[in-house]
Design an enzyme around this catalytic site. Sequence first.
Site, PDB file in Angstrom:
ATOM      1  N   PRO A   1       0.787  -1.229   0.000  1.00 40.34           N
ATOM      2  CA  PRO A   1       0.000   0.000   0.000  1.00 40.34           C
ATOM      3  C   PRO A   1       0.822   1.283   0.000  1.00 40.34           C
ATOM      4  O   PRO A   1       1.837   1.392   0.698  1.00 40.34           O
ATOM      5  CB  PRO A   1      -0.828  -0.100   1.283  1.00 40.34           C
ATOM      6  N   ASN A   2       0.345   2.210  -0.804  1.00 41.99           N
ATOM      7  CA  ASN A   2       0.856   3.584  -0.916  1.00 41.99           C
ATOM      8  C   ASN A   2       2.163   3.705  -1.697  1.00 41.99           C
ATOM      9  O   ASN A   2       2.601   4.822  -1.973  1.00 41.99           O
ATOM     10  CB  ASN A   2       1.012   4.251   0.473  1.00 41.99           C
TER      11      ASN A   2
ATOM     12  N   ARG B   1       5.103  12.609  -1.946  1.00 38.34           N
ATOM     13  CA  ARG B   1       5.359  13.207  -0.624  1.00 38.34           C
ATOM     14  C   ARG B   1       6.485  12.440   0.057  1.00 38.34           C
ATOM     15  O   ARG B   1       6.904  11.393  -0.401  1.00 38.34           O
ATOM     16  CB  ARG B   1       4.099  13.143   0.237  1.00 38.34           C
TER      17      ARG B   1
ATOM     18  N   TYR C   1      11.604   8.484   1.326  1.00 42.03           N
ATOM     19  CA  TYR C   1      11.472   7.531   0.223  1.00 42.03           C
ATOM     20  C   TYR C   1      12.107   8.004  -1.083  1.00 42.03           C
ATOM     21  O   TYR C   1      12.030   7.305  -2.090  1.00 42.03           O
ATOM     22  CB  TYR C   1       9.980   7.221  -0.011  1.00 42.03           C
TER      23      TYR C   1
ATOM     24  N   ASN D   1       7.963  -5.849  -1.178  1.00 43.24           N
ATOM     25  CA  ASN D   1       7.926  -4.733  -0.230  1.00 43.24           C
ATOM     26  C   ASN D   1       6.474  -4.633   0.221  1.00 43.24           C
ATOM     27  O   ASN D   1       5.653  -4.014  -0.449  1.00 43.24           O
ATOM     28  CB  ASN D   1       8.383  -3.430  -0.884  1.00 43.24           C
TER      29      ASN D   1
ATOM     30  N   ALA E   1       3.270  -0.969   4.619  1.00 45.02           N
ATOM     31  CA  ALA E   1       2.755  -0.974   5.994  1.00 45.02           C
ATOM     32  C   ALA E   1       2.322  -2.373   6.447  1.00 45.02           C
ATOM     33  O   ALA E   1       2.370  -2.685   7.645  1.00 45.02           O
ATOM     34  CB  ALA E   1       1.587  -0.001   6.116  1.00 45.02           C
TER      35      ALA E   1
ATOM     36  N   HIS F   1       4.353  -4.754   8.877  1.00 48.14           N
ATOM     37  CA  HIS F   1       4.330  -4.695  10.342  1.00 48.14           C
ATOM     38  C   HIS F   1       3.032  -5.209  10.952  1.00 48.14           C
ATOM     39  O   HIS F   1       2.868  -5.160  12.168  1.00 48.14           O
ATOM     40  CB  HIS F   1       4.579  -3.244  10.775  1.00 48.14           C
TER      41      HIS F   1
ATOM     42  N   GLU G   1      12.792  -9.699   0.946  1.00 47.73           N
ATOM     43  CA  GLU G   1      12.073  -8.514   1.427  1.00 47.73           C
ATOM     44  C   GLU G   1      12.889  -7.270   1.129  1.00 47.73           C
ATOM     45  O   GLU G   1      14.117  -7.292   1.287  1.00 47.73           O
ATOM     46  CB  GLU G   1      11.882  -8.659   2.949  1.00 47.73           C
TER      47      GLU G   1
ATOM     48  N   HIS H   1      12.872  -2.870   1.672  1.00 46.38           N
ATOM     49  CA  HIS H   1      12.286  -1.604   2.139  1.00 46.38           C
ATOM     50  C   HIS H   1      13.151  -0.463   1.638  1.00 46.38           C
ATOM     51  O   HIS H   1      14.383  -0.526   1.731  1.00 46.38           O
ATOM     52  CB  HIS H   1      12.193  -1.568   3.665  1.00 46.38           C
TER      53      HIS H   1
ATOM     54  N   ARG I   1      13.530   3.582  12.416  1.00 46.39           N
ATOM     55  CA  ARG I   1      12.265   4.334  12.487  1.00 46.39           C
ATOM     56  C   ARG I   1      11.458   3.961  13.739  1.00 46.39           C
ATOM     57  O   ARG I   1      12.019   3.460  14.700  1.00 46.39           O
ATOM     58  CB  ARG I   1      11.508   4.130  11.171  1.00 46.39           C
TER      59      ARG I   1
ATOM     60  N   ARG J   1       7.441  -0.142  13.594  1.00 44.57           N
ATOM     61  CA  ARG J   1       8.003  -0.674  12.334  1.00 44.57           C
ATOM     62  C   ARG J   1       9.099  -1.708  12.595  1.00 44.57           C
ATOM     63  O   ARG J   1       9.733  -2.202  11.670  1.00 44.57           O
ATOM     64  CB  ARG J   1       8.565   0.455  11.471  1.00 44.57           C
TER      65      ARG J   1
HETATM   66  O1  CA2 Z   1      10.619   1.775   3.472  1.00 44.40           O
HETATM   67  C1  CA2 Z   1       9.760   1.102   2.908  1.00 44.40           C
HETATM   68  O2  CA2 Z   1       9.881   0.653   1.764  1.00 44.40           O
HETATM   69  C2  CA2 Z   1       8.412   0.866   3.603  1.00 44.40           C
HETATM   70  O3  CA2 Z   1       7.976  -0.453   3.271  1.00 44.40           O
HETATM   71  C3  CA2 Z   1       7.461   1.926   3.051  1.00 44.40           C
HETATM   72  C4  CA2 Z   1       6.081   1.924   3.704  1.00 44.40           C
HETATM   73  C5  CA2 Z   1       6.196   1.921   5.227  1.00 44.40           C
HETATM   74  O4  CA2 Z   1       4.915   1.751   5.807  1.00 44.40           O
HETATM   75  C6  CA2 Z   1       7.135   0.819   5.744  1.00 44.40           C
HETATM   76  O5  CA2 Z   1       7.232   0.916   7.151  1.00 44.40           O
HETATM   77  C7  CA2 Z   1       8.507   0.951   5.123  1.00 44.40           C
HETATM   78  C8  CA2 Z   1       5.281   3.142   3.205  1.00 44.40           C
HETATM   79  C9  CA2 Z   1       4.950   3.041   1.703  1.00 44.40           C
HETATM   80  C10 CA2 Z   1       4.945   4.332   0.951  1.00 44.40           C
HETATM   81  O6  CA2 Z   1       4.375   5.419   1.656  1.00 44.40           O
HETATM   82  C11 CA2 Z   1       4.351   6.667   1.086  1.00 44.40           C
HETATM   83  C12 CA2 Z   1       3.924   7.663   1.936  1.00 44.40           C
HETATM   84  C13 CA2 Z   1       3.874   8.970   1.481  1.00 44.40           C
HETATM   85  C14 CA2 Z   1       4.242   9.272   0.169  1.00 44.40           C
HETATM   86  C15 CA2 Z   1       4.666   8.271  -0.660  1.00 44.40           C
HETATM   87  C16 CA2 Z   1       4.708   6.955  -0.222  1.00 44.40           C
END
Ligand code: CA2
Length: 145
Positions: free
Chosen positions: A9-10, A17, A22, A73, A76, A79, A97, A99, A106, A110
Amino acid sequence: MNILVINGPNLNMLGIREPDLYGKADYAALVQLVEETCAQEGIEVEIFQSNHEGAIVDKIQEAYGKKDGIVINPAAYTHTSVAILDALKAVSIPAVEIHISDVSQREDFRQISYAGKACIKTFMGLGLEGYRQAILYLKDYLEKQ
Ligand code: CA2
């Protein structure tokens, strides 16, 4: 060699952002890096992104008997998701895996990775380069099997 790359997700929002965490590259750049790496290495690849836990579980199950390896990957869901862990265990396909950020540095929430418990290796904190490293590691592992 035929691999599946799964993004949770995301991750489709990359580059929009949180560049400090990232990076500035967007999801299209991630897809391009994975496709180019696999083309260079002679690997067939399918790239999948979903914001839905069940869809990711379905995709892992579909890989059974069809894919040699998985790069994941879970974002979220890393976790929280015992379902993704169980799916990876059920298909028993070697998985790596990855990230983008260094999750070890962090928040406390996480610090657990469920999916990671079914993976042969984790890459973190390398930005998108981590995907390239994960693919190369998986290729090397599969060739030695
Ligand atoms: O560091 C990573 O690749 C994560 O898997 C990214 C996840 C986060 O929940 C993990 O703890 C670590 C978040 C995915 C992307 O989130 C965004 C948030 C805002 C803007 C763009 C992407």
